[in-house]
Design an enzyme around this catalytic site. Structure first.
Site, PDB file in Angstrom:
ATOM      1  N   HIS A 123      43.337  44.143  47.296  1.00 41.04           N
ATOM      2  CA  HIS A 123      42.100  43.822  48.000  1.00 41.04           C
ATOM      3  C   HIS A 123      41.217  45.055  48.137  1.00 41.04           C
ATOM      4  O   HIS A 123      40.028  44.940  48.427  1.00 41.04           O
ATOM      5  CB  HIS A 123      42.369  43.156  49.352  1.00 41.04           C
ATOM      6  CG  HIS A 123      43.136  43.962  50.346  1.00 41.04           C
ATOM      7  ND1 HIS A 123      44.486  43.833  50.521  1.00 41.04           N
ATOM      8  CD2 HIS A 123      42.734  44.901  51.219  1.00 41.04           C
ATOM      9  CE1 HIS A 123      44.894  44.639  51.478  1.00 41.04           C
ATOM     10  NE2 HIS A 123      43.842  45.315  51.919  1.00 41.04           N
ATOM     11  N   ASP A 133      49.102  41.612  45.340  1.00 47.16           N
ATOM     12  CA  ASP A 133      48.024  42.344  46.000  1.00 47.16           C
ATOM     13  C   ASP A 133      48.179  43.813  45.620  1.00 47.16           C
ATOM     14  O   ASP A 133      48.726  44.622  46.371  1.00 47.16           O
ATOM     15  CB  ASP A 133      48.125  42.150  47.517  1.00 47.16           C
ATOM     16  CG  ASP A 133      46.962  42.779  48.270  1.00 47.16           C
ATOM     17  OD1 ASP A 133      46.059  43.336  47.623  1.00 47.16           O
ATOM     18  OD2 ASP A 133      46.971  42.711  49.518  1.00 47.16           O
ATOM     19  N   GLY A 140      43.809  49.386  59.409  1.00 44.45           N
ATOM     20  CA  GLY A 140      43.862  50.772  58.979  1.00 44.45           C
ATOM     21  C   GLY A 140      45.145  51.132  58.275  1.00 44.45           C
ATOM     22  O   GLY A 140      45.243  52.181  57.647  1.00 44.45           O
ATOM     23  N   SER A 181      46.641  49.034  55.994  1.00 46.11           N
ATOM     24  CA  SER A 181      46.763  48.261  54.755  1.00 46.11           C
ATOM     25  C   SER A 181      46.818  49.163  53.528  1.00 46.11           C
ATOM     26  O   SER A 181      46.073  50.123  53.411  1.00 46.11           O
ATOM     27  CB  SER A 181      45.574  47.315  54.638  1.00 46.11           C
ATOM     28  OG  SER A 181      45.712  46.473  53.532  1.00 46.11           O
ATOM     29  N   SER A 227      50.169  44.912  52.455  1.00 44.34           N
ATOM     30  CA  SER A 227      49.176  43.905  52.110  1.00 44.34           C
ATOM     31  C   SER A 227      48.461  43.410  53.353  1.00 44.34           C
ATOM     32  O   SER A 227      47.259  43.547  53.489  1.00 44.34           O
ATOM     33  CB  SER A 227      49.840  42.735  51.380  1.00 44.34           C
ATOM     34  OG  SER A 227      48.916  41.697  51.138  1.00 44.34           O
TER      35      SER A 227
END
Length: 460
Positions: free
Chosen positions: A211, A241, A321, A323, A339
């Site tokens: 992402h 992801d 923060g 991820s 993720s």
């Protein structure tokens, strides 16, 4: 062509601050080695990194009788679920040093149930994964799943039959952790490096969350700075992801380590498969260092942006923060990239991770710096030796909300090298985590000496 040397703030993978780890201890790489007790019928003790290989071997040998496996961390044993009471199957398991556990649901039955959930209950805010400890599918619905949506999920789980799946409600909201972070910048997004790798063509690159890779094509090491890396591949949502981002300068030097603060680093030796019951550690620029256990594999997560499959489910906490950050084992195994999830590090929650092994296979990359990283560990200003020791003391590296400008890369930052004589994390240490509500990543501690490894897409 100039040979750009990325400071260890970029190369070694670090976080903005380290929070207290509780009772967990990060042991030296050679600790807890697999042992045989000398009796084929007596269970062996395993390192958590070793159980996936043995479990895969037994899954191949046992066929339909194999119904999953998990790691009993307390006894350091591998437990193999079996359907039926075939003594030959039990003997095979015991000869491998594992423990046989008879269960109700076969792998095929649980896979069929997961397929039904996908068809009938793919609703944003839901997730599910197989829990081999209970031999059931664990379904979770977050706080947004109400009314008819909740009724649909509840009836679908009930129709699967008794003992096949359980449904629980999460107080939080299932989402990708997309705010904050202070490592790399692209467009309106700010993300963090996950693990340094060598791309299939031999050039230096890094993995981060998908992402993040779909949010911007180019990334810099400072806000509004010149790009230093370009997205090569990105997957999100869908079958994972993860993204592969190549450094623009092919002479960029990197290394393969997780910096855990205070100049201390853990060398990353190999990508490893996750195992349910395995203890894992997560580093995050918002909440620092936290540990927990793998609770499910091949998880399906229905984010607002779309469905992602094939993730690792854990009880490790995370917040906005965190991820994209590194999930790793105590002895240097790279497990996953953060993720998303629900909850926080105050009330607790669950977090999902992209398996590193899957990301490497899909992108054709190899974990580590390869030849490009030669010499990167020595002589870097302010950098600790990534290969020294395996112990970390989080007490001296809490995030400082008043610390340095996140846009500036300070190659002189950092601290003393890792003390190889240390053997465990100080469970009483730690400090306040960075304020997750801050969007300028001002919590980055100027004493850190490597890139933060969370990926975050900032919502405007």
């Amino acid at each position: 062509m100039s040979h750009k040397r990325i400071p260890k703030r970029k190369a070694a993978i670090a976080v903005g601050g380290v929070a207290a780890l509780g009772a967990a201890a990060l042991l030296l790489p050679n600790a807890n080695a697999s042992q045989s007790n000398g009796d084929a019928a007596t269970p062996r003790t395993f390192k958590s990194n070793d159980v996936s290989d043995v479990a895969s071997m037994l899954a191949s040998q046992l066929g339909d009788a194999f119904a999953g496996s998990y790691y009993d961390a307390a006894n350091k044993q591998l437990v193999i679920n079996v359907v039926g009471n075939n003594s030959n199957v039990v003997n095979q398991i015991e000869r491998a040093g594992a423990v046989a556990h008879q269960v109700q649901n076969s792998t095929a039955a649980l896979q069929a149930a997961a397929k039904t959930l996908k068809t009938d209950a793919t609703i944003p805010g839901t997730s599910w994964s197989v829990d081999p400890k209970t031999n059931e599918i664990r379904v979770t619905a977050d706080s947004t799943v109400t009314g008819d949506k909740w009724n649909t999920v509840e009836s679908t789980v009930k129709n699967l039959g008794s003992g096949v799946a359980t449904l629980s409600k999460s107080a939080g909201t299932l989402k990708t952790f997309v705010d904050g972070g202070d490592a790399i910048f692209g467009g309106n997004a700010r993300c963090s490096l996950g693990f340094n790798v060598t791309a299939g063509d031999g050039t230096p690159a890094f993995l981060t969350a998908g992402h993040c890779g779909v949010a911007a094509a180019q990334w810099s090491d400072a806000q509004a700075g010149a790009p230093i890396a370009t997205v090569d591949q990105a997957t999100f949502p869908g079958d994972g992801d993860f993204s592969l981002v190549k450094y623009d300068d092919p002479a960029t030097q990197t290394n393969s380590a997780v910096n855990v603060g205070n100049g201390q680093s853990v060398q990353i030796n190999a990508a490893v498969e996750a195992a349910v019951g395995q203890q894992v550690f997560r580093m995050g620029s918002t909440t620092g260092l936290h540990d927990g256990n793998v609770t499910g594999l091949n998880a399906t997560v229905n984010y607002p942006e779309g469905t992602v499959t094939g993730l690792i489910q854990t009880d490790v906490c995370a917040e906005a923060g965190d991820s994209g950050g590194s999930l790793f084992t105590q002895d240097g195994g790279a497990v996953g990239l953060t993720s998303g999830g629900s909850g926080d590090c105050t009330a607790g929650g669950e977090t999902f991770f992209q398996p590193v092994t899957t990301a490497l296979a899909a992108t054709g990359a190899t974990l580590g710096a390869g030849d490009a990283g030669a010499g990167a560990g020595a002589g870097d200003a302010g950098a600790g030796d990534a290969g020294a020791g395996g112990a970390v003391d989080p007490s001296a590296s809490a995030a400082d909300p008043g610390a340095a400008d996140p846009g500036a890369v300070d190659p002189g930052a950092g601290g003393d090298a890792v003390d190889p004589s240390a053997s465990a994390v100080d469970p009483g240490a730690g400090g306040d985590a960075v304020d997750p509500g801050a969007s300028d990543a001002a919590g980055a501690d100027a004493g850190q000496n490597a890139t933060h490894h969370k990926s975050h897409r900032k919502h405007q």
